[in-house]
Motif scaffolding. Sequence first.
Motif, mmCIF file in Angstrom:
data_model
loop_
_atom_site.group_PDB
_atom_site.id
_atom_site.type_symbol
_atom_site.label_atom_id
_atom_site.label_comp_id
_atom_site.label_asym_id
_atom_site.label_seq_id
_atom_site.Cartn_x
_atom_site.Cartn_y
_atom_site.Cartn_z
ATOM 1 N N ALA A 372 0.835 -1.204 0.000
ATOM 2 C CA ALA A 372 0.000 0.000 0.000
ATOM 3 C C ALA A 372 0.869 1.253 0.000
ATOM 4 C CB ALA A 372 -0.919 0.003 1.218
ATOM 5 N N ALA A 373 1.934 1.256 0.801
ATOM 6 C CA ALA A 373 2.854 2.393 0.826
ATOM 7 C C ALA A 373 3.597 2.514 -0.490
ATOM 8 C CB ALA A 373 3.853 2.244 1.977
ATOM 9 N N ALA A 374 4.041 1.371 -1.042
ATOM 10 C CA ALA A 374 4.767 1.391 -2.309
ATOM 11 C C ALA A 374 3.876 1.890 -3.440
ATOM 12 C CB ALA A 374 5.295 -0.009 -2.630
ATOM 13 N N ALA A 375 2.608 1.451 -3.452
ATOM 14 C CA ALA A 375 1.675 1.877 -4.497
ATOM 15 C C ALA A 375 1.410 3.379 -4.416
ATOM 16 C CB ALA A 375 0.362 1.103 -4.380
ATOM 17 N N TYR A 376 1.252 3.889 -3.200
ATOM 18 C CA TYR A 376 1.061 5.327 -3.007
ATOM 19 C C TYR A 376 2.269 6.098 -3.534
ATOM 20 C CZ TYR A 376 0.382 9.802 -0.578
ATOM 21 O OH TYR A 376 0.238 11.141 -0.283
ATOM 22 N N GLY A 377 3.469 5.622 -3.169
ATOM 23 C CA GLY A 377 4.686 6.290 -3.616
ATOM 24 C C GLY A 377 4.827 6.276 -5.126
ATOM 25 N N ARG A 378 4.557 5.117 -5.755
ATOM 26 C CA ARG A 378 4.656 5.014 -7.218
ATOM 27 C C ARG A 378 3.656 5.932 -7.892
ATOM 28 N NH1 ARG A 378 5.129 -0.638 -6.342
ATOM 29 N NH2 ARG A 378 2.937 -0.930 -6.893
ATOM 30 N N ARG A 379 2.439 5.973 -7.344
ATOM 31 C CA ARG A 379 1.364 6.763 -7.954
ATOM 32 C C ARG A 379 1.730 8.244 -8.008
ATOM 33 N NH1 ARG A 379 -3.021 9.444 -5.462
ATOM 34 N NH2 ARG A 379 -4.845 9.695 -6.819
ATOM 35 N N LEU A 380 2.140 8.798 -6.869
ATOM 36 C CA LEU A 380 2.422 10.231 -6.839
ATOM 37 C C LEU A 380 3.778 10.578 -7.445
ATOM 38 C CD1 LEU A 380 0.981 11.574 -3.468
ATOM 39 C CD2 LEU A 380 0.080 11.777 -5.775
ATOM 40 N N SER A 381 4.770 9.724 -7.260
ATOM 41 C CA SER A 381 6.074 10.042 -7.842
ATOM 42 C C SER A 381 6.008 9.969 -9.360
ATOM 43 C CB SER A 381 7.165 9.110 -7.307
ATOM 44 O OG SER A 381 6.909 7.763 -7.618
ATOM 45 N N GLY A 382 5.278 8.978 -9.898
ATOM 46 C CA GLY A 382 5.141 8.890 -11.344
ATOM 47 C C GLY A 382 4.432 10.102 -11.926
ATOM 48 N N ALA A 383 3.369 10.552 -11.237
ATOM 49 C CA ALA A 383 2.629 11.721 -11.723
ATOM 50 C C ALA A 383 3.455 12.999 -11.611
ATOM 51 C CB ALA A 383 1.328 11.864 -10.935
ATOM 52 N N SER A 384 4.245 13.103 -10.548
ATOM 53 C CA SER A 384 5.001 14.343 -10.331
ATOM 54 C C SER A 384 6.226 14.454 -11.233
ATOM 55 C CB SER A 384 5.435 14.445 -8.866
ATOM 56 O OG SER A 384 6.386 13.450 -8.555
ATOM 57 N N MET A 385 6.758 13.313 -11.679
ATOM 58 C CA MET A 385 8.000 13.346 -12.450
ATOM 59 C C MET A 385 7.874 14.159 -13.739
ATOM 60 S SD MET A 385 9.753 9.605 -12.033
ATOM 61 C CE MET A 385 10.619 9.191 -10.513
ATOM 62 N N GLY A 386 6.745 14.016 -14.404
ATOM 63 C CA GLY A 386 6.562 14.790 -15.630
ATOM 64 C C GLY A 386 6.512 16.277 -15.357
ATOM 65 N N LEU A 387 5.800 16.665 -14.291
ATOM 66 C CA LEU A 387 5.722 18.081 -13.938
ATOM 67 C C LEU A 387 7.089 18.619 -13.543
ATOM 68 C CD1 LEU A 387 2.456 17.932 -11.799
ATOM 69 C CD2 LEU A 387 2.682 18.746 -14.151
ATOM 70 N N ILE A 388 7.820 17.838 -12.726
ATOM 71 C CA ILE A 388 9.147 18.271 -12.289
ATOM 72 C C ILE A 388 10.096 18.351 -13.478
ATOM 73 C CG2 ILE A 388 11.150 17.573 -10.904
ATOM 74 C CD1 ILE A 388 9.090 16.335 -8.926
#
Length: 460
Positions: A372-388
Amino acid sequence: MTAPSTAPAPPSRGGRWIQQWDPEDETFWKETGEKVAKRNLLFSVLSEHIGFSIWTMWSVLVLFMGPEYGLTPADKFLLTSMVTLVGAVVRVPYTFAVAIFGGRNWTIISAGLLLVPTVAAFAVIKPGTSFNTFLLVGLLAGIGGGNFASSMTNINAFFPLRKKGWALGLNAGGGNIGVPVIQLVALAIIGASGGPRVLLGIYIPFIVVAAVLAALFMNNIENVKNDTGAAKDAVKDGHTWIMSFLYIGTFGSFIGYSFAFGQVLTNQFGRTPLEAAYVTFIGPLLGSLIRPVGGALADKYGGAKITLYNYVGMGVATAVLIAASMQKSLGLFTVAFVVLFVLSGLGNGSTFKMIPGIFQTKALAKGLEGEAAAAYGRRLSGASMGLIGAVGALGGVGINLAFRQSFLSYGSGTGAFVAFLAFYAACFVVTWAVYLRRSAAKGQATTASEAKPQLSYAEV
């Protein structure tokens, strides 16, 4: 724990879809996941590599464009600035294209799209073509910058957190190296008295090969769904914008200097295009090669710490550049510029490693555990990477515009370097204040929910 099945999805989705993917499961990773992830990484790097080459090809093409083209130095800096701008903007939709089309499918599409700016440039690159035409065709080359965002988002989903610094660093470094490669190819062509169309003609078949290999050997991950909520959450999270600011300092420097280095040497130090080409590839090459090292160091010591010390080094190198520019010392200037490239590459690796670590820390602070923690991290980090990645690339626009204004106002790049030095100082302060300061201040009054993530950020 029983390893999840990696059987492909039903035939209706095609044979390249993986239904279940859990890289944090060590049994799954050792038996199945690692081999598949590394294969996708290899062909992702190839496509991203060519994308970077096409994005930055105008940094090379302007060296071919002598007086007969009728372009001023300010025109050339404006042209490369606009190419960089488009590359930054398209990173946002490219990030979410992976979730819509699948990582493999979008790699095929995005690689094929590189034919458009390459063929267009081949058609118009000749004396007598208007500046507006060059500008329009140059804007098309910006799509090559988008490949980075989709590639990083895709590879982020394939690897476990403990391997992300290395994997993302290698993926990005292999892409970044497309910059010096196209410069080296240009050097050989200029040395052989060839023209810019020869350069463009060489890349057209390689684009086709990259798309075909992606089709043959890459995979889509079924559970990487289109999640507009993740994008909204990433936009609302302050860390997305803090990391965007820090990435301006590292990647913005790398891509901005890659476009500008040759022009600075020709305009400020009177180097010929061939003389400039002999030098310009060295900085991007070393900066690309060291990016995975930055990621690996961040895996071991913490991305925030490596990033902090890296900004100290970038500040020192920039101060030396200012002195060399004022003294008109070509040798010192060149060495310091190459060192600055190396440090920007190192910082690229360490900053991008911080992103999944930050969101994993936030997941643990919310009380999530395991998958659950890993999925949360993947979800937001993947979405933020494009913006960053998009905001970071805008730093390249700023660098080229700063050089343009500096040459218009002072006839040299010194004024621009002073501005860059101030920005690196600001990045140092932000890194320390947000990610490292509170880890030392253990006795300060914070709530328990605040203390845990803040203390963990020093290790991201």
